[in-house]
Scaffold this motif. Structure first.
Motif, PDB file in Angstrom:
ATOM      1  N   ASP A  34     -34.707  62.240  47.829  1.00 46.81           N
ATOM      2  CA  ASP A  34     -33.327  62.424  48.252  1.00 46.81           C
ATOM      3  C   ASP A  34     -32.622  63.598  47.567  1.00 46.81           C
ATOM      4  OD1 ASP A  34     -33.760  60.276  49.887  1.00 46.81           O
ATOM      5  OD2 ASP A  34     -32.537  58.884  48.726  1.00 46.81           O
ATOM      6  N   HIS A  35     -32.532  63.572  46.253  1.00 45.76           N
ATOM      7  CA  HIS A  35     -31.782  64.608  45.541  1.00 45.76           C
ATOM      8  C   HIS A  35     -32.527  65.936  45.548  1.00 45.76           C
ATOM      9  CE1 HIS A  35     -28.946  66.453  42.856  1.00 45.76           C
ATOM     10  NE2 HIS A  35     -29.937  66.803  42.059  1.00 45.76           N
ATOM     11  N   ALA A  36     -33.803  65.911  45.146  1.00 42.88           N
ATOM     12  CA  ALA A  36     -34.569  67.159  45.080  1.00 42.88           C
ATOM     13  C   ALA A  36     -34.719  67.780  46.466  1.00 42.88           C
ATOM     14  CB  ALA A  36     -35.936  66.908  44.456  1.00 42.88           C
ATOM     15  N   SER A  90     -32.151  77.225  54.316  1.00 43.40           N
ATOM     16  CA  SER A  90     -30.810  76.899  53.833  1.00 43.40           C
ATOM     17  C   SER A  90     -29.796  76.737  54.958  1.00 43.40           C
ATOM     18  CB  SER A  90     -30.327  77.975  52.853  1.00 43.40           C
ATOM     19  OG  SER A  90     -30.266  79.227  53.518  1.00 43.40           O
ATOM     20  N   ARG A 132     -29.101  68.903  55.969  1.00 40.03           N
ATOM     21  CA  ARG A 132     -30.059  67.948  55.407  1.00 40.03           C
ATOM     22  C   ARG A 132     -29.367  66.617  55.181  1.00 40.03           C
ATOM     23  NH1 ARG A 132     -32.624  71.867  50.718  1.00 40.03           N
ATOM     24  NH2 ARG A 132     -32.518  73.739  51.988  1.00 40.03           N
ATOM     25  N   GLU A 161     -40.725  66.790  50.461  1.00 38.16           N
ATOM     26  CA  GLU A 161     -40.959  68.055  49.782  1.00 38.16           C
ATOM     27  C   GLU A 161     -42.457  68.173  49.502  1.00 38.16           C
ATOM     28  OE1 GLU A 161     -37.604  70.228  47.450  1.00 38.16           O
ATOM     29  OE2 GLU A 161     -38.895  69.178  46.071  1.00 38.16           O
ATOM     30  N   ALA A 207     -32.659  67.458  49.017  1.00 36.59           N
ATOM     31  CA  ALA A 207     -31.368  67.964  49.473  1.00 36.59           C
ATOM     32  C   ALA A 207     -30.987  69.257  48.759  1.00 36.59           C
ATOM     33  CB  ALA A 207     -30.282  66.908  49.269  1.00 36.59           C
ATOM     34  N   GLN A 208     -31.411  69.405  47.509  1.00 32.25           N
ATOM     35  CA  GLN A 208     -31.055  70.587  46.718  1.00 32.25           C
ATOM     36  C   GLN A 208     -32.150  71.642  46.698  1.00 32.25           C
ATOM     37  OE1 GLN A 208     -27.945  70.735  45.526  1.00 32.25           O
ATOM     38  NE2 GLN A 208     -27.680  68.726  46.443  1.00 32.25           N
ATOM     39  N   GLY A 209     -33.360  71.273  47.099  1.00 35.36           N
ATOM     40  CA  GLY A 209     -34.505  72.168  46.983  1.00 35.36           C
ATOM     41  C   GLY A 209     -34.382  73.429  47.817  1.00 35.36           C
ATOM     42  N   ARG A 210     -35.121  74.449  47.410  1.00 38.56           N
ATOM     43  CA  ARG A 210     -35.075  75.731  48.093  1.00 38.56           C
ATOM     44  C   ARG A 210     -36.233  75.925  49.057  1.00 38.56           C
ATOM     45  NH1 ARG A 210     -33.898  79.751  43.213  1.00 38.56           N
ATOM     46  NH2 ARG A 210     -35.936  78.943  42.698  1.00 38.56           N
ATOM     47  N   ALA A 264     -30.381  62.765  53.206  1.00 40.65           N
ATOM     48  CA  ALA A 264     -31.358  62.047  52.394  1.00 40.65           C
ATOM     49  C   ALA A 264     -31.971  60.922  53.221  1.00 40.65           C
ATOM     50  CB  ALA A 264     -30.688  61.479  51.151  1.00 40.65           C
TER      51      ALA A 264
END
Length: 189
Positions: A53-55, A64, A68, A4, A57-60, A70
């Motif tokens: 990994d988390h951010a 979209s 994705r 990111e 996978a969830q990030g904008r 991790a």
């Protein structure tokens, strides 16, 4: 494989040369162009291996519509190894996001090379590489990426050694961007 684009987390060597914010801006726009250029091709599926990994996978920030996964922990070899061992039937390529010159033709050439070889590398002039791929006809070597001296002129040679007995093709050499001097030698297609 993408991180990111947050200041201080991406392109840190480039950031030392041109500043953290300009380096992050360059990476953000470079990855957007690259993803747009490569994901539009119907000959393959583009999957983003994201970090953190988390951010990630969830990030904008990322499109979209693209799947994705991790990257997970560990060094670059650990993370690339997980991507190469993904449960995909058929060949898998992993590319870096900091190579402006990658085109769909380069990706197609790498997949074609895997028709006659177990592995493929796309060399970079600094001794590293911008692409690695495996045919996945058999499991990846257990010692894949073991002992690789990352971010050095030995990364490609060490990786080739870690491939063990796998046959490996080379495709086009492309320039990555690590320092300000690299920006002068690359031109986005």
């Amino acid at each position: 494989m993408v991180k990111e684009p947050r200041p201080g987390r991406v392109k840190t060597r480039l950031g030392r040369d041109i500043g953290t914010i300009p380096a992050t801006w360059w990476f953000r726009h470079q990855t957007r162009r690259l993803i747009r250029r490569l994901s539009a091709d119907p000959r393959w599926q583009t999957v983003l291996a994201v970090s953190p990994d988390h951010a990630g996978a969830q990030g904008r920030f990322w499109p979209s519509n693209l799947p994705r996964m991790a990257q997970g922990g560990g060094d670059l070899g650990d993370r690339m190894g997980r991507a190469l061992r993904s449960p995909v039937a058929g060949p898998v390529l992993v590319i870096g996001a900091d190579i402006p010159g990658i085109t769909p033709r380069h990706i197609a050439d790498a997949f074609k090379a895997l028709g006659d070889h177990d592995a493929v590398l796309g060399p970079a002039p600094d001794g590293g590489y911008w692409l690695i791929g495996l045919k996945n006809a058999r499991p990846a070597p257990r010692d894949l990426f073991k002992g690789v001296r990352w971010s050095s002129e030995f990364a490609r040679a060490d990786t080739l050694k870690s491939l063990g007995g796998l046959s490996c093709a080379m495709v086009a050499e492309l320039q990555d961007v690590d320092r300000a001097s690299d920006l002068a030698t690359v031109a986005a297609p």
